[in-house]
Design an enzyme around this catalytic site. Sequence first.
Site, short mmCIF file in Angstrom:
data_model
loop_
_atom_site.label_atom_id
_atom_site.label_comp_id
_atom_site.label_asym_id
_atom_site.label_seq_id
_atom_site.Cartn_x
_atom_site.Cartn_y
_atom_site.Cartn_z
N SER A 1 0.84 -1.22 0.00
CA SER A 1 0.00 0.00 0.00
C SER A 1 0.87 1.26 0.00
O SER A 1 0.59 2.22 -0.76
CB SER A 1 -0.96 0.00 1.19
N ARG B 1 3.21 -5.31 16.56
CA ARG B 1 1.81 -4.83 16.47
C ARG B 1 0.87 -5.94 16.93
O ARG B 1 -0.18 -5.66 17.50
CB ARG B 1 1.49 -4.41 15.03
N HIS C 1 -1.91 -8.99 1.67
CA HIS C 1 -1.60 -7.73 2.39
C HIS C 1 -2.74 -7.46 3.38
O HIS C 1 -3.05 -8.32 4.20
CB HIS C 1 -1.39 -6.63 1.33
N HIS D 1 5.74 -13.08 7.06
CA HIS D 1 5.97 -11.68 6.70
C HIS D 1 7.15 -11.59 5.74
O HIS D 1 8.09 -12.39 5.83
CB HIS D 1 6.26 -10.81 7.94
N ASP E 1 -2.23 -8.87 11.48
CA ASP E 1 -3.60 -9.25 11.13
C ASP E 1 -4.12 -10.44 11.94
O ASP E 1 -5.32 -10.69 11.98
CB ASP E 1 -3.67 -9.60 9.64
N1 NMX Z 1 1.10 -20.00 5.35
C1 NMX Z 1 1.56 -20.90 4.42
N2 NMX Z 1 2.59 -20.69 3.61
C2 NMX Z 1 3.22 -19.53 3.76
C3 NMX Z 1 2.86 -18.57 4.70
C4 NMX Z 1 1.75 -18.85 5.51
N3 NMX Z 1 1.29 -17.97 6.41
N4 NMX Z 1 3.68 -17.51 4.61
C5 NMX Z 1 4.54 -17.80 3.60
N5 NMX Z 1 4.26 -19.02 3.10
C6 NMX Z 1 4.90 -19.66 1.95
C7 NMX Z 1 4.80 -18.74 0.74
O1 NMX Z 1 3.51 -18.83 0.13
C8 NMX Z 1 5.93 -19.24 -0.10
O2 NMX Z 1 5.50 -20.43 -0.72
P1 NMX Z 1 5.94 -20.81 -2.22
O3 NMX Z 1 7.44 -20.98 -2.15
O4 NMX Z 1 5.21 -22.05 -2.52
O5 NMX Z 1 5.56 -19.65 -3.07
C9 NMX Z 1 6.98 -19.61 0.94
O6 NMX Z 1 6.27 -19.79 2.17
C10 NMX Z 1 8.05 -18.55 1.13
O7 NMX Z 1 7.41 -17.31 1.45
P2 NMX Z 1 8.13 -16.24 2.37
O8 NMX Z 1 9.39 -15.83 1.67
O9 NMX Z 1 8.24 -16.71 3.77
O10 NMX Z 1 7.05 -15.06 2.38
P3 NMX Z 1 6.81 -13.90 1.32
O11 NMX Z 1 7.73 -12.78 1.64
O12 NMX Z 1 6.83 -14.42 -0.07
O13 NMX Z 1 5.31 -13.50 1.65
C11 NMX Z 1 3.47 -12.99 3.06
C12 NMX Z 1 4.97 -12.81 2.82
C13 NMX Z 1 3.03 -12.12 4.21
C14 NMX Z 1 2.70 -12.57 1.81
C15 NMX Z 1 3.22 -14.50 3.39
O14 NMX Z 1 3.87 -14.82 4.61
C16 NMX Z 1 1.74 -14.84 3.49
O15 NMX Z 1 1.13 -15.14 2.46
N6 NMX Z 1 1.14 -14.80 4.74
C17 NMX Z 1 -0.28 -15.05 4.90
C18 NMX Z 1 -1.07 -13.81 4.48
C19 NMX Z 1 -0.88 -12.69 5.49
O16 NMX Z 1 -1.00 -12.86 6.69
N7 NMX Z 1 -0.64 -11.49 4.96
C20 NMX Z 1 -0.58 -10.30 5.80
C21 NMX Z 1 0.79 -9.61 5.84
C22 NMX Z 1 0.75 -8.41 6.73
N8 NMX Z 1 -0.11 -7.36 6.19
O17 NMX Z 1 -0.99 -6.92 6.83
O18 NMX Z 1 0.07 -6.94 5.05
C1 MLT Z 2 2.17 -3.82 6.44
O1 MLT Z 2 1.81 -3.34 7.51
O2 MLT Z 2 2.24 -3.13 5.40
C2 MLT Z 2 2.42 -5.30 6.35
O3 MLT Z 2 2.93 -5.80 7.53
C3 MLT Z 2 3.14 -5.74 5.12
C4 MLT Z 2 4.56 -5.31 4.96
O4 MLT Z 2 5.16 -4.62 5.75
O5 MLT Z 2 5.12 -5.74 3.92
#
Ligand code: NMX
Ligand code: MLT
Length: 441
Positions: free
Chosen positions: A240, A326, A270, A317, A374
């Site tokens: 964002s 947070r 996100h 994350h 979240d």
């Molecule tokens: N559950 C299952 N698999 C996960 C999760 C999770 N919570 N988090 C990461 N992975 C997987 C990810 O999909 C990836 O798989 P693949 O290699 O098959 O593509 C692998 O682990 C490596 O990912 P990371 O490098 O650890 O994480 P990345 O930086 O790519 O993504 C998020 C970060 C936040 C997008 C990821 O952790 C996620 O999808 N979390 C769940 C959604 C979430 O809670 N998002 C909110 C973030 C905070 N916000 O408010 O924005």
């Molecule tokens: C945020 O607050 O924007 C989320 O934790 C995602 C991020 O920092 O990448």
Amino acid sequence: MALKDTLKQKIEEHRPRTTKLTKEFGKVIIDQVTIDQCIGGARDIRSLVTDISYLDPQEGIRFRGKTIPETFAALPKAPGSAYPTVESFWYFLLTGDVPTAAQVAEVVAEFKTRQEVPQYVFDAIRALPRDSHPMVMLSVGILALQKDSKFAAFYNSGKFNKMVAWESVYEDATDIVARIPIIAAFIYNLKYRGDKQIAIDPTLDMGANFAHMIGQSEQYKDVARMYFILHSDHESGNVSAHTTHLVHSALSDPYYAYSAGLNGLAGPLHGLANQEVLGWIMEFQKKLAGAEPTKENVTKALWDTLNAGQVVPGYGHAVLRKTDPRYMAQREFCLATPGLKDDPLFKLVAMIFETAPGVLTEHGKTKNPWPNVDAQSGVIQWYYGVKEWDYYTVLFGVGRALGCMANITWDRGLGYAIERPKSVTTAMLEKWAADGGRQLS
Ligand code: NMX
Ligand code: MLT
């Protein structure tokens, strides 16, 4: 000194630092880029500058150099509350100074003069199908305000001047921050309270007035203040903030920029993860059919999600490698609130906190098995009666406006360039891979 004058002084004092860095040290190398970063979402590449917040992977966020507990402790509190007003935090984010009570009162009064939302904005939102996602409504509401942009008017005036352009960004930014909770409250009432709208209370600060306008309790005033502050900023690489910065870098005004930022926030990886968390919990509770959550049945539910190829929402994350502070701030709020700490939903969230990191570690994919912001936010909203979880990302969007708007005000103040990274082709990557990555031409 008034906030805008303080900001003017700070921006003018800061400019020579940026100029010196680009003119004298512009070619100093601060990072390198690997193929996996190029394909993998530009992770960790140092290529953005902001002084408003900094995210350390182990420690979590610092706003203007202060941790979350330090920020809450330092800022003047809302009358009769243990929490600061959002207005005091806005002053702090913009300037890096902890405001005095008198300076906070000035900002609160200034927001009052800016928070009136034109009727055509409400009409535009009302014209949408009522089952549109509330994030669509919020993004449309912000975009509809664009016609009154002071920055766009200044740009079109024929007198545009880069040195003072930040001043009209500041005007739009402050209008957006003051008005977004009013639009958010309108959406809540339109969608979930039969269009029973409640007028602004001109005596209340931003968080308290939001609580009032959605028909909430006295206690919810602090929930709103805490929530908006916690969600405000997470340095500038998140989707964002980065989107807002990118769009504004083309000199699109703050309305275009933040509407775009909100569209990014609406993604399930996100901000939308907060609604996904509540959805996941509700689905799990249904399966429990009245039974107590245990480590065993929570473990099974987590594996069911992972085995179905889904992510566990609220965990993981891109930058953090520890539990999000947070998350902890909200957990501590729950533990300190009689009633909430014994709430069945909070107990379930706490059980997931005990269980999920182990399961995710065993699953072996995510680099960070710990909860993010979240994972804990929805349970608080639910407890206070905001049970419509598809609305939770709107609350995130109200808070995130503070960080995004502070950032683009400074972007213009320091004259940051239009953003335009260079792309390469797959064949180039393959050639560099074969050459060992040395001949970058
Ligand atoms: N559950 C299952 N698999 C996960 C999760 C999770 N919570 N988090 C990461 N992975 C997987 C990810 O999909 C990836 O798989 P693949 O290699 O098959 O593509 C692998 O682990 C490596 O990912 P990371 O490098 O650890 O994480 P990345 O930086 O790519 O993504 C998020 C970060 C936040 C997008 C990821 O952790 C996620 O999808 N979390 C769940 C959604 C979430 O809670 N998002 C909110 C973030 C905070 N916000 O408010 O924005
Ligand atoms: C945020 O607050 O924007 C989320 O934790 C995602 C991020 O920092 O990448």
